[in-house]
Scaffold this motif. Structure first.
Motif: not given
Length: 138
Positions: A113-117, A132-137
């Protein structure tokens, strides 16, 4: 659209003392791409949970830290690889409230839930890879 890797780093995580330098490195990457404080906190929290899982269940392993780009959006991809016992039931491990340990951690679903992927692959007797991937925006 494919993700383009702009920068990368590998860290070996073998003991509890490796966690803080790892978290600091993730923060450095997040700051470098101009990620907001809220998103920095999310990616660092997710990274902390996954690195502790890797230590606790996988006996440590390697983390690949990458700055990735998709179009105009930059993000951080973290890939955790261990040679531990593996996860026999990923669907169960992804359920809220499930814990194979006695931790009050946020677990895999909280991390997702904290990340985008979020991607997990595990082979019993061979190990687990979580990416995991977290996008800047994002």
């Amino acid at each position: 659209m494919m993700n383009i890797v702009l920068n990368k780093d590998t860290m070996r995580i073998e003991k509890e003392q490796d966690v803080v330098p790892f978290r600091n490195r993730v923060k450095e990457y997040a700051v470098r791409i101009g990620m907001s404080l809220v998103n920095q906190t999310k990616v660092i929290t997710a990274a902390s949970e996954l690195v502790r899982n890797m230590l606790k269940y996988g006996g440590g392993g390697m983390v690949l830290i990458e700055v990735v780009s998709k179009g105009r959006d930059n993000g951080i991809r973290l890939t955790f690889t261990d040679k531990g016992p593996g996860i026999s039931d990923i669907a169960l491990a992804m359920k809220d409230g499930y814990s194979s340990g006695k931790s009050l951690g946020i677990g895999l679903p909280g991390t997702k839930r904290l990340v985008n992927e979020f991607d997990i692959k595990s082979v019993v007797g061979e190990g687990t890879i979580v990416s995991i991937i977290k996008w800047k925006n994002g």
